[in-house]
Design a protein around this motif. Structure first.
Motif, PDB file in Angstrom:
ATOM      1  N   ALA A   1      50.551  67.766  -5.890  1.00 45.91           N
ATOM      2  CA  ALA A   1      51.516  68.808  -6.478  1.00 45.91           C
ATOM      3  C   ALA A   1      51.280  69.075  -7.908  1.00 45.91           C
ATOM      4  O   ALA A   1      51.164  68.047  -8.788  1.00 45.91           O
ATOM      5  CB  ALA A   1      52.931  68.272  -6.021  1.00 45.91           C
ATOM      6  N   ASN A   2      51.113  70.217  -8.313  1.00 47.91           N
ATOM      7  CA  ASN A   2      51.020  70.610  -9.688  1.00 47.91           C
ATOM      8  C   ASN A   2      52.146  71.424 -10.252  1.00 47.91           C
ATOM      9  O   ASN A   2      52.827  72.179  -9.334  1.00 47.91           O
ATOM     10  CB  ASN A   2      49.609  71.321  -9.886  1.00 47.91           C
ATOM     11  N   ARG A   3      52.375  71.175 -11.674  1.00 48.74           N
ATOM     12  CA  ARG A   3      53.269  71.882 -12.513  1.00 48.74           C
ATOM     13  C   ARG A   3      54.812  71.874 -11.908  1.00 48.74           C
ATOM     14  O   ARG A   3      55.606  72.782 -11.639  1.00 48.74           O
ATOM     15  CB  ARG A   3      52.822  73.281 -12.603  1.00 48.74           C
ATOM     16  N   ASN A   4      55.121  70.714 -11.734  1.00 50.10           N
ATOM     17  CA  ASN A   4      56.531  70.332 -11.245  1.00 50.10           C
ATOM     18  C   ASN A   4      57.046  69.583 -12.328  1.00 50.10           C
ATOM     19  O   ASN A   4      56.821  69.028 -13.068  1.00 50.10           O
ATOM     20  CB  ASN A   4      56.533  69.338  -9.915  1.00 50.10           C
ATOM     21  N   GLU A   5      58.544  69.504 -12.041  1.00 48.84           N
ATOM     22  CA  GLU A   5      59.449  68.637 -13.178  1.00 48.84           C
ATOM     23  C   GLU A   5      60.461  67.999 -12.338  1.00 48.84           C
ATOM     24  O   GLU A   5      60.788  68.324 -11.198  1.00 48.84           O
ATOM     25  CB  GLU A   5      60.263  69.711 -13.948  1.00 48.84           C
ATOM     26  N   VAL A   6      60.257  66.680 -12.464  1.00 53.25           N
ATOM     27  CA  VAL A   6      61.127  65.499 -11.975  1.00 53.25           C
ATOM     28  C   VAL A   6      61.943  64.896 -13.082  1.00 53.25           C
ATOM     29  O   VAL A   6      61.797  64.323 -13.755  1.00 53.25           O
ATOM     30  CB  VAL A   6      60.191  64.166 -11.224  1.00 53.25           C
TER      31      VAL A   6
ATOM     32  N   GLU B   1      48.289  67.548 -11.318  1.00 54.55           N
ATOM     33  CA  GLU B   1      48.333  67.413 -12.767  1.00 54.55           C
ATOM     34  C   GLU B   1      49.424  68.451 -13.201  1.00 54.55           C
ATOM     35  O   GLU B   1      50.048  69.090 -12.312  1.00 54.55           O
ATOM     36  CB  GLU B   1      46.873  68.127 -13.262  1.00 54.55           C
ATOM     37  N   ASP B   2      49.751  68.416 -14.547  1.00 52.89           N
ATOM     38  CA  ASP B   2      50.703  69.108 -15.282  1.00 52.89           C
ATOM     39  C   ASP B   2      52.095  69.193 -15.018  1.00 52.89           C
ATOM     40  O   ASP B   2      52.942  70.076 -14.591  1.00 52.89           O
ATOM     41  CB  ASP B   2      50.236  70.478 -15.278  1.00 52.89           C
TER      42      ASP B   2
ATOM     43  N   ARG C   1      46.953  65.189 -17.080  1.00 54.87           N
ATOM     44  CA  ARG C   1      47.858  66.064 -17.845  1.00 54.87           C
ATOM     45  C   ARG C   1      49.338  65.953 -17.692  1.00 54.87           C
ATOM     46  O   ARG C   1      49.971  67.145 -17.505  1.00 54.87           O
ATOM     47  CB  ARG C   1      47.313  67.399 -18.230  1.00 54.87           C
ATOM     48  N   ASN C   2      49.902  64.862 -17.268  1.00 55.25           N
ATOM     49  CA  ASN C   2      51.295  64.755 -16.929  1.00 55.25           C
ATOM     50  C   ASN C   2      51.986  64.153 -18.113  1.00 55.25           C
ATOM     51  O   ASN C   2      51.384  63.521 -18.869  1.00 55.25           O
ATOM     52  CB  ASN C   2      51.433  63.756 -15.792  1.00 55.25           C
ATOM     53  N   ASN C   3      53.325  64.449 -18.133  1.00 49.25           N
ATOM     54  CA  ASN C   3      54.280  63.960 -19.172  1.00 49.25           C
ATOM     55  C   ASN C   3      55.168  62.861 -18.519  1.00 49.25           C
ATOM     56  O   ASN C   3      55.943  63.495 -17.690  1.00 49.25           O
ATOM     57  CB  ASN C   3      54.817  64.813 -20.223  1.00 49.25           C
ATOM     58  N   VAL C   4      55.272  61.514 -19.078  1.00 49.39           N
ATOM     59  CA  VAL C   4      56.319  60.695 -18.565  1.00 49.39           C
ATOM     60  C   VAL C   4      57.090  60.275 -19.772  1.00 49.39           C
ATOM     61  O   VAL C   4      56.607  59.629 -20.696  1.00 49.39           O
ATOM     62  CB  VAL C   4      55.626  59.541 -17.843  1.00 49.39           C
ATOM     63  N   THR C   5      58.227  60.757 -19.884  1.00 52.11           N
ATOM     64  CA  THR C   5      59.178  60.999 -21.035  1.00 52.11           C
ATOM     65  C   THR C   5      60.310  60.343 -20.814  1.00 52.11           C
ATOM     66  O   THR C   5      60.944  61.117 -19.816  1.00 52.11           O
ATOM     67  CB  THR C   5      58.945  62.252 -21.880  1.00 52.11           C
ATOM     68  N   ASN C   6      61.110  59.665 -21.858  1.00 54.30           N
ATOM     69  CA  ASN C   6      62.504  59.498 -22.018  1.00 54.30           C
ATOM     70  C   ASN C   6      63.009  58.887 -20.475  1.00 54.30           C
ATOM     71  O   ASN C   6      64.186  59.280 -20.135  1.00 54.30           O
ATOM     72  CB  ASN C   6      63.229  60.634 -22.261  1.00 54.30           C
TER      73      ASN C   6
END
Length: 181
Positions: A14-19, A45-46, A77-82
């Protein structure tokens, strides 16, 4: 998202999702997994994994699986933040075969093994401004991975290992380039 027999949240090819803004608690396997099934060769990715509470996952009865808070395998290119990543059976945040991911601003504490692991030929990943404390093994492990950046993290009071542990194999020894500040 709680008490599921597998992962709490699984991004599969799965690409370009927000969790974002989830309570991911008491799932039998990993809390959040971004990875393909074993027979699939896709790269995920992303995606953005942000501001989740990922607590007490991986205590289920399924053997031979991952029991991490947040798990990224074959990702780019995934972001794991906060995120708050607490009291998971194995690793707080694990990246394997992962490239160009950013792990930033997370509170990773009291996990059963290390706080954060980059492993299995992961490349060009960044670990930035995280609070990594009170994990049962070490704070951060970088194993057989290349070109990692570890910058401005608070890594303290991890129980049985090093603050930052780096190791390599002959295959990656000439490529290892890790910046630690």
């Amino acid at each position: 998202v709680s008490k599921n027999k597998h992962e709490g949240i699984h991004l599969y090819c799965a690409n370009r999702n927000e969790v974002r803004n989830n309570e991911v608690i008491d799932n039998d396997l990993s809390g959040i997994a971004v990875m393909p099934w074993s027979a699939c060769s896709c790269i995920t990715e992303d995606n953005i994994i942000e501001e989740n509470n990922v607590t007490h996952n991986g205590y289920g009865p399924i053997p031979g699986s991952y029991y991490d808070g947040i798990l990224l395998i074959k990702t780019r290119r995934n972001n794991v933040t906060n995120n708050f990543v607490n009291d998971n059976k194995d690793v707080g945040i694990r990246l394997a075969e992962a490239t160009q991911n950013k792990v930033e601003g997370n509170n990773v504490t009291k996990n059963g093994l290390s706080g954060v692991i980059f492993e299995t030929t992961s490349q060009n990943n960044a670990l930035l401004r995280n609070n990594i404390t009170f994990n049962q093994q070490g704070g951060v492990a970088i194993v057989n991975s290349e070109y990692a950046t570890v910058l401005e993290n608070n890594i303290e009071e991890n129980q049985a290992g090093d603050g930052i542990f780096i190791t390599t194999t002959p295959q990656t020894a000439n490529k290892l380039n890790i910046l630690i500040e």
